[in-house]
Motif scaffolding. Structure first.
Motif, PDB file in Angstrom:
ATOM      1  N   GLY A   1     -51.131 -83.639   9.562  1.00  0.00           N
ATOM      2  CA  GLY A   1     -51.195 -84.788   8.655  1.00  0.00           C
ATOM      3  C   GLY A   1     -51.394 -84.322   7.236  1.00  0.00           C
ATOM      4  O   GLY A   1     -51.614 -83.131   6.983  1.00  0.00           O
TER       5      GLY A   1
ATOM      6  N   PHE B   1     -50.853 -86.764  15.097  1.00  0.00           N
ATOM      7  CA  PHE B   1     -50.573 -86.994  13.680  1.00  0.00           C
ATOM      8  C   PHE B   1     -51.647 -87.946  13.161  1.00  0.00           C
ATOM      9  O   PHE B   1     -51.778 -89.072  13.641  1.00  0.00           O
ATOM     10  CB  PHE B   1     -49.176 -87.590  13.537  1.00  0.00           C
ATOM     11  CG  PHE B   1     -48.887 -88.164  12.178  1.00  0.00           C
ATOM     12  CD1 PHE B   1     -48.916 -87.361  11.046  1.00  0.00           C
ATOM     13  CD2 PHE B   1     -48.585 -89.507  12.038  1.00  0.00           C
ATOM     14  CE1 PHE B   1     -48.653 -87.895   9.791  1.00  0.00           C
ATOM     15  CE2 PHE B   1     -48.312 -90.051  10.784  1.00  0.00           C
ATOM     16  CZ  PHE B   1     -48.353 -89.238   9.663  1.00  0.00           C
TER      17      PHE B   1
ATOM     18  N   ILE C   1     -53.146 -90.262  10.362  1.00  0.00           N
ATOM     19  CA  ILE C   1     -52.665 -90.999   9.199  1.00  0.00           C
ATOM     20  C   ILE C   1     -53.774 -91.879   8.626  1.00  0.00           C
ATOM     21  O   ILE C   1     -54.457 -92.581   9.353  1.00  0.00           O
ATOM     22  CB  ILE C   1     -51.401 -91.835   9.550  1.00  0.00           C
ATOM     23  CG1 ILE C   1     -50.852 -92.587   8.350  1.00  0.00           C
ATOM     24  CG2 ILE C   1     -51.631 -92.812  10.673  1.00  0.00           C
ATOM     25  CD1 ILE C   1     -49.718 -91.921   7.683  1.00  0.00           C
TER      26      ILE C   1
ATOM     27  N   ALA D   1     -45.050 -90.805   8.249  1.00  0.00           N
ATOM     28  CA  ALA D   1     -44.977 -90.656   9.712  1.00  0.00           C
ATOM     29  C   ALA D   1     -43.590 -90.170  10.125  1.00  0.00           C
ATOM     30  O   ALA D   1     -43.469 -89.283  10.979  1.00  0.00           O
ATOM     31  CB  ALA D   1     -45.305 -91.979  10.390  1.00  0.00           C
TER      32      ALA D   1
ATOM     33  N   VAL E   1     -50.561 -90.622  17.673  1.00  0.00           N
ATOM     34  CA  VAL E   1     -51.014 -90.952  16.317  1.00  0.00           C
ATOM     35  C   VAL E   1     -52.511 -91.244  16.355  1.00  0.00           C
ATOM     36  O   VAL E   1     -53.010 -91.820  17.323  1.00  0.00           O
ATOM     37  CB  VAL E   1     -50.268 -92.207  15.800  1.00  0.00           C
ATOM     38  CG1 VAL E   1     -50.761 -92.612  14.411  1.00  0.00           C
ATOM     39  CG2 VAL E   1     -48.760 -91.986  15.796  1.00  0.00           C
TER      40      VAL E   1
ATOM     41  N   VAL F   1     -46.555 -97.878  12.581  1.00  0.00           N
ATOM     42  CA  VAL F   1     -46.236 -96.479  12.887  1.00  0.00           C
ATOM     43  C   VAL F   1     -45.754 -96.310  14.327  1.00  0.00           C
ATOM     44  O   VAL F   1     -44.808 -95.576  14.597  1.00  0.00           O
ATOM     45  CB  VAL F   1     -47.455 -95.570  12.579  1.00  0.00           C
ATOM     46  CG1 VAL F   1     -47.298 -94.206  13.203  1.00  0.00           C
ATOM     47  CG2 VAL F   1     -47.616 -95.430  11.074  1.00  0.00           C
ATOM     48  N   ARG F   2     -46.351 -97.037  15.248  1.00  0.00           N
ATOM     49  CA  ARG F   2     -45.928 -96.939  16.648  1.00  0.00           C
ATOM     50  C   ARG F   2     -44.464 -97.366  16.819  1.00  0.00           C
ATOM     51  O   ARG F   2     -43.662 -96.675  17.438  1.00  0.00           O
ATOM     52  CB  ARG F   2     -46.845 -97.786  17.534  1.00  0.00           C
ATOM     53  CG  ARG F   2     -46.313 -98.042  18.937  1.00  0.00           C
ATOM     54  CD  ARG F   2     -46.286 -96.775  19.722  1.00  0.00           C
ATOM     55  NE  ARG F   2     -45.568 -96.731  20.986  1.00  0.00           N
ATOM     56  CZ  ARG F   2     -44.685 -97.509  21.533  1.00  0.00           C
ATOM     57  NH1 ARG F   2     -44.312 -98.593  20.933  1.00  0.00           N
ATOM     58  NH2 ARG F   2     -44.158 -97.262  22.678  1.00  0.00           N
TER      59      ARG F   2
ATOM     60  N   THR G   1     -41.992 -94.867  14.928  1.00  0.00           N
ATOM     61  CA  THR G   1     -41.842 -93.496  15.437  1.00  0.00           C
ATOM     62  C   THR G   1     -41.681 -93.449  16.961  1.00  0.00           C
ATOM     63  O   THR G   1     -41.279 -92.418  17.502  1.00  0.00           O
ATOM     64  CB  THR G   1     -43.071 -92.625  15.105  1.00  0.00           C
ATOM     65  OG1 THR G   1     -44.229 -93.167  15.767  1.00  0.00           O
ATOM     66  CG2 THR G   1     -43.331 -92.583  13.614  1.00  0.00           C
TER      67      THR G   1
ATOM     68  N   ILE H   1     -50.249 -94.837  19.443  1.00  0.00           N
ATOM     69  CA  ILE H   1     -51.496 -94.664  18.698  1.00  0.00           C
ATOM     70  C   ILE H   1     -52.560 -94.383  19.755  1.00  0.00           C
ATOM     71  O   ILE H   1     -52.736 -95.168  20.677  1.00  0.00           O
ATOM     72  CB  ILE H   1     -51.857 -95.944  17.909  1.00  0.00           C
ATOM     73  CG1 ILE H   1     -50.715 -96.324  16.956  1.00  0.00           C
ATOM     74  CG2 ILE H   1     -53.166 -95.745  17.137  1.00  0.00           C
ATOM     75  CD1 ILE H   1     -50.848 -97.720  16.361  1.00  0.00           C
TER      76      ILE H   1
END
Ligand code: GDP
Length: 298
Positions: free
Chosen positions: A107, A221, A223, A235, A247, A264-265, A268, A272
């Motif tokens: 990250g 990752f 964030i 992301a 994530v 983000v889920r 990408t 999460i």
């Protein structure tokens, strides 16, 4: 976080109160308000588009229910869709069949990776594991020391580069750490890696090199939920650069709008897995999509 989204959704639902069967116009109206609420919260545009299409379709097709009035039905649909964009099921860590399980953190600088290493270490220990934290962030002058401090707070072993033992080469440090973990019977290795302030080819290469060298079971990752709309692009860049497997949303205690992190889920396709909600080691938990959706809708 999400206070404003919560208020906006509540006021959208209010327009349905006391209504009998919903007309198409009612559904269009509430869908419009939900759309604006999501966009204003920074949820990514394509995610909003699909979300609203699903809500409309399901609201139109909703059976007249004895148990739920129309407003409650729409709230249930929105809840289900929120759970959906957040990933549906809770996704747990995949532990290696042959220990140690290797978890790599990636990250941007300041995202909260080093803090997360401490949190994860403490949590793993509480789950009965014997974790080791690895200081492979050799970029930031104080990062090794910072990891040692959080490791001490968490009561978890820290592997830090020794003079003549791979100093300056994070790939070597990560490799050596795994050998050491095997020798000392640590069953989970958490590798903290360097971040930069922005996306940077050299940084991404280093993270990719570490990934290739240690073949992690999970690449998390991290964030910062406070970075708003930049979250989605960041992301995507990390997905391409290191192909993360999960994530971690950090700084969910902040007062930013948060919707980008919620996207983000969907953007990408990666789950999460954890959420961080403060600077203390206990401000951390497994991420449950259904609980987060309820929190937003309560
Ligand atoms: P790194 O550069 O990715 O390793 O980030 P750090 O772990 O050093 O974190 C950067 C800053 O964010 C530090 O001051 C942390 O105390 C803080 N921080 C990390 N996680 C959280 C969180 O969940 N909430 C809040 N409010 N601060 C956090």
């Amino acid at each position: 976080m999400f206070d404003s989204l919560q208020d906006r959704l509540q006021s959208a639902f209010k327009t349905l109160r006391g209504k009998g069967k919903l007309s198409d116009a009612d559904i269009d109206q509430v869908a419009r308000e939900i759309r604006v609420a999501l966009l204003d919260a920074d949820v990514a545009v394509p995610v909003v588009r699909e979300f609203i299409a699903n809500v409309k379709e399901r609201a139109r097709g909703a059976e007249v229910s004895q148990a739920l009035n129309p407003a409650q039905q729409v709230i249930k649909i929105v809840n289900d869709e929120l759970v959906g964009i957040l990933g549906g099921e809770t996704r747990r860590i995949r532990f290696a069949k042959n220990p140690p399980t290797v978890i790599m953190l990636a990250g941007l600088q300041g995202a909260g990776k080093t803090t997360l290493a401490g949190k994860l270490g403490k949590w793993l220990k509480e789950q009965g594991n014997s974790p080791m934290l690895v200081a492979a962030d050799l970029q930031r002058p104080n990062a090794v020391n910072q990891l040692q401090v959080v490791g001490e707070q968490a009561g978890v072993t820290v592997y830090a580069p020794q003079p003549g033992n791979g100093v300056g080469d994070p790939v070597q440090v990560a490799r050596d750490a795994i050998t050491e973990a095997k020798r000392t019977l640590h069953d989970v290795v958490v590798v903290d890696t360097a971040g930069r302030l922005g996306i940077d080819a050299e940084l991404m290469q280093q993270a990719a090199d570490i990934r290739a060298a240690v073949n992690p079971d999970e690449v998390l990752f991290v964030i910062d939920a406070m970075i708003g709309q930049d979250a989605v692009g960041t992301a995507q860049a990390f997905l391409e650069g290191v192909d993360f497997t999960g994530v971690v949303l950090s700084k969910l205690d902040g007062d930013a709008r948060g919707g980008a992190a919620l996207s983000v889920r969907s953007v990408t396709g990666r789950p999460i897995m954890f959420a961080s909600t403060g600077e203390k080691l206990d401000d951390f938990d497994v991420f449950h999509p259904d609980r987060m959706a309820s929190r937003i809708l309560d």
